[in-house]
Design a protein around this motif. Structure first.
Motif, PDB file in Angstrom:
ATOM      1  N   ILE A  89      17.954 -21.750   3.279  1.00  0.00           N
ATOM      2  CA  ILE A  89      17.964 -20.329   3.364  1.00  0.00           C
ATOM      3  C   ILE A  89      19.398 -19.856   3.143  1.00  0.00           C
ATOM      4  O   ILE A  89      20.411 -20.431   3.721  1.00  0.00           O
ATOM      5  N   GLU A  90      19.376 -18.930   2.410  1.00  0.00           N
ATOM      6  CA  GLU A  90      20.710 -18.128   2.322  1.00  0.00           C
ATOM      7  C   GLU A  90      20.821 -16.912   2.937  1.00  0.00           C
ATOM      8  O   GLU A  90      19.704 -15.963   3.056  1.00  0.00           O
ATOM      9  N   VAL A  91      21.836 -16.872   3.945  1.00  0.00           N
ATOM     10  CA  VAL A  91      21.778 -15.810   4.956  1.00  0.00           C
ATOM     11  C   VAL A  91      22.948 -14.617   4.222  1.00  0.00           C
ATOM     12  O   VAL A  91      23.889 -15.053   4.121  1.00  0.00           O
ATOM     13  N   GLY A  99      25.496  -4.581  -5.030  1.00  0.00           N
ATOM     14  CA  GLY A  99      24.617  -5.522  -5.697  1.00  0.00           C
ATOM     15  C   GLY A  99      23.049  -5.301  -5.770  1.00  0.00           C
ATOM     16  O   GLY A  99      22.616  -4.101  -5.813  1.00  0.00           O
ATOM     17  N   SER A 100      22.412  -6.327  -5.444  1.00  0.00           N
ATOM     18  CA  SER A 100      20.916  -6.080  -5.310  1.00  0.00           C
ATOM     19  C   SER A 100      20.309  -5.258  -4.432  1.00  0.00           C
ATOM     20  O   SER A 100      19.148  -4.417  -4.715  1.00  0.00           O
ATOM     21  N   LEU A 101      20.942  -4.828  -3.252  1.00  0.00           N
ATOM     22  CA  LEU A 101      20.650  -3.883  -2.356  1.00  0.00           C
ATOM     23  C   LEU A 101      20.631  -2.423  -2.921  1.00  0.00           C
ATOM     24  O   LEU A 101      19.836  -1.665  -2.853  1.00  0.00           O
ATOM     25  N   ASP A 175      29.893  -7.508   1.580  1.00  0.00           N
ATOM     26  CA  ASP A 175      28.833  -8.341   2.048  1.00  0.00           C
ATOM     27  C   ASP A 175      29.262 -10.048   1.693  1.00  0.00           C
ATOM     28  O   ASP A 175      30.138 -10.057   0.946  1.00  0.00           O
ATOM     29  N   ALA A 176      28.385 -10.727   2.094  1.00  0.00           N
ATOM     30  CA  ALA A 176      28.498 -12.042   1.922  1.00  0.00           C
ATOM     31  C   ALA A 176      27.431 -13.021   2.111  1.00  0.00           C
ATOM     32  O   ALA A 176      26.355 -12.343   3.042  1.00  0.00           O
ATOM     33  N   LYS A 177      27.435 -13.963   1.600  1.00  0.00           N
ATOM     34  CA  LYS A 177      26.328 -14.917   1.617  1.00  0.00           C
ATOM     35  C   LYS A 177      26.870 -16.318   2.493  1.00  0.00           C
ATOM     36  O   LYS A 177      27.652 -16.832   1.949  1.00  0.00           O
ATOM     37  N   PRO A 195      35.393 -15.944  -2.873  1.00  0.00           N
ATOM     38  CA  PRO A 195      34.714 -14.855  -3.689  1.00  0.00           C
ATOM     39  C   PRO A 195      33.557 -15.170  -4.526  1.00  0.00           C
ATOM     40  O   PRO A 195      33.103 -14.159  -5.300  1.00  0.00           O
ATOM     41  N   ASP A 196      33.071 -16.330  -4.594  1.00  0.00           N
ATOM     42  CA  ASP A 196      31.989 -16.683  -5.415  1.00  0.00           C
ATOM     43  C   ASP A 196      30.771 -16.106  -4.527  1.00  0.00           C
ATOM     44  O   ASP A 196      29.798 -15.711  -5.207  1.00  0.00           O
ATOM     45  N   GLY A 197      30.924 -16.069  -3.179  1.00  0.00           N
ATOM     46  CA  GLY A 197      29.774 -15.752  -2.448  1.00  0.00           C
ATOM     47  C   GLY A 197      29.837 -14.623  -1.544  1.00  0.00           C
ATOM     48  O   GLY A 197      29.217 -14.436  -0.513  1.00  0.00           O
ATOM     49  N   CYS A 198      30.937 -13.917  -1.634  1.00  0.00           N
ATOM     50  CA  CYS A 198      31.141 -12.714  -0.947  1.00  0.00           C
ATOM     51  C   CYS A 198      31.531 -11.499  -1.955  1.00  0.00           C
ATOM     52  O   CYS A 198      32.153 -11.972  -2.936  1.00  0.00           O
TER      53      CYS A 198
HETATM   54  P1  TMP Z   1      23.393  -9.530  -3.838  1.00  0.00           P
HETATM   55  O1  TMP Z   1      23.610  -8.125  -3.782  1.00  0.00           O
HETATM   56  O2  TMP Z   1      23.350  -9.979  -5.364  1.00  0.00           O
HETATM   57  O3  TMP Z   1      22.034  -9.771  -3.373  1.00  0.00           O
HETATM   58  O4  TMP Z   1      24.541 -10.498  -3.366  1.00  0.00           O
HETATM   59  C1  TMP Z   1      24.778 -10.242  -1.819  1.00  0.00           C
HETATM   60  C2  TMP Z   1      25.845 -11.420  -1.635  1.00  0.00           C
HETATM   61  O5  TMP Z   1      25.435 -12.758  -1.651  1.00  0.00           O
HETATM   62  C3  TMP Z   1      27.204 -11.079  -2.687  1.00  0.00           C
HETATM   63  O6  TMP Z   1      28.167 -11.293  -1.670  1.00  0.00           O
HETATM   64  C4  TMP Z   1      26.955 -12.319  -3.159  1.00  0.00           C
HETATM   65  C5  TMP Z   1      26.275 -13.467  -2.628  1.00  0.00           C
HETATM   66  N1  TMP Z   1      25.287 -14.278  -3.446  1.00  0.00           N
HETATM   67  C6  TMP Z   1      25.635 -15.626  -3.551  1.00  0.00           C
HETATM   68  O7  TMP Z   1      26.292 -16.126  -3.023  1.00  0.00           O
HETATM   69  N2  TMP Z   1      24.637 -16.260  -4.396  1.00  0.00           N
HETATM   70  C7  TMP Z   1      23.804 -15.702  -4.890  1.00  0.00           C
HETATM   71  O8  TMP Z   1      22.822 -16.576  -5.697  1.00  0.00           O
HETATM   72  C8  TMP Z   1      23.408 -14.325  -5.135  1.00  0.00           C
HETATM   73  C9  TMP Z   1      22.400 -13.694  -5.914  1.00  0.00           C
HETATM   74  C10 TMP Z   1      24.337 -13.617  -4.245  1.00  0.00           C
END
Ligand code: TMP
Length: 235
Positions: A89-91, A99-101, A175-177, A195-198
């Motif tokens: 699960i990615e939170v 981004g996607s939102l 935002d962050a994952k 910065p890869d996932g935030c």
């Molecule tokens: P999103 O707006 O593309 O859904 O991304 C939300 C956050 O999640 C953003 O900080 C980037 C991170 N993210 C990842 O770490 N891995 C991914 O595969 C995606 C799509 C987003």
């Protein structure tokens, strides 16, 4: 700790076994991907920078009472971590629309939100990581209700802790994952915080200081990773 066989290779990191079954070595690569690896590239020195940025943020969170998989930094691109049973699960925690939102709800990036948003995605590259909710998670047996209560509480707490830490360093946490896993009956924060996932935006200028520069070909990719490192690790 001795580095043994490779047990997993992801898009940006590699995990190696050690002589102790409870510990792994997490190696950070310079490779970068976007859009489920349809776009590939490298960001010079990213592995080294993300290792140090993540190490610093994990240590800060540990000091604030969040249990993470981080044990210690080993080398320039490696950290020793506890071996978690990662939940698939990615939170995602969102403070500001991006981004996607932004795309999904038709709201401009940068729109403030009246409250924090918590989202879950099923970690399945073959499906493009679809968004799911806690009912899917329960029904598919991905995690228990109790585990998800813990995951949600930890993700929101991490967000509340990281915001002021980063703001003091001139970075707005958009935002962050996060990823979590099981360890000795508890839920720990795993993966990386970088910065890869935030999304980090400069507090003064709103300049994007994260992987969106790579995803969207905005230029100055290496420079902003260096600058985040400087603000988080060297300032
Ligand atoms: P999103 O707006 O593309 O859904 O991304 C939300 C956050 O999640 C953003 O900080 C980037 C991170 N993210 C990842 O770490 N891995 C991914 O595969 C995606 C799509 C987003």
């Amino acid at each position: 700790m001795e580095k043994r066989e490779k047990i997993y290779e992801g898009k940006a990191k590699v995990l190696y076994a050690t002589e102790d079954p409870n510990f792994l070595i997490q190696y950070f690569k310079d490779d970068a991907t976007a859009f489920n690896a349809q776009k590939r590239g490298t960001i010079r020195e990213k592995g080294l920078l993300n290792n140090q940025i993540s190490s610093t943020l994990f240590q800060f969170l540990e000091g604030a009472g969040i249990e993470t998989h981080f044990v210690r930094t080993l080398g320039e691109r490696e950290m020793l971590v506890k071996r978690l049973e990662i939940l698939p699960i990615e939170v995602v925690v969102r403070n500001i629309v991006a981004g996607s939102l932004s795309q999904r709800l038709g709201l401009p990036e940068g729109t403030p939100l009246a409250g924090t948003i918590l989202e879950f995605y099923y970690k399945r590259d073959d499906l493009g990581d679809p968004m799911i909710n806690e009912y899917h998670i329960r029904a598919l047996g991905l995690a228990t209700e109790e585990e998800m209560a813990r995951v949600s509480a930890m993700a929101l707490r991490i967000n509340v802790l990281l915001q002021p830490f980063l703001e003091k360093r001139g970075l707005r946490l958009i935002d962050a994952k996060y990823e979590f896993g099981r360890y000795e009956g508890r839920i720990l924060l795993g993966d990386e915080i970088s910065p890869d996932g935030c999304r980090f935006w400069d507090m003064e200028t709103d300049e994007k200081m994260d992987k969106d520069r790579f995803r969207r070909d905005l230029g100055r990719v290496e420079e902003v990773y260096q600058e985040v490192w400087r603000r988080v690790c060297a300032a």
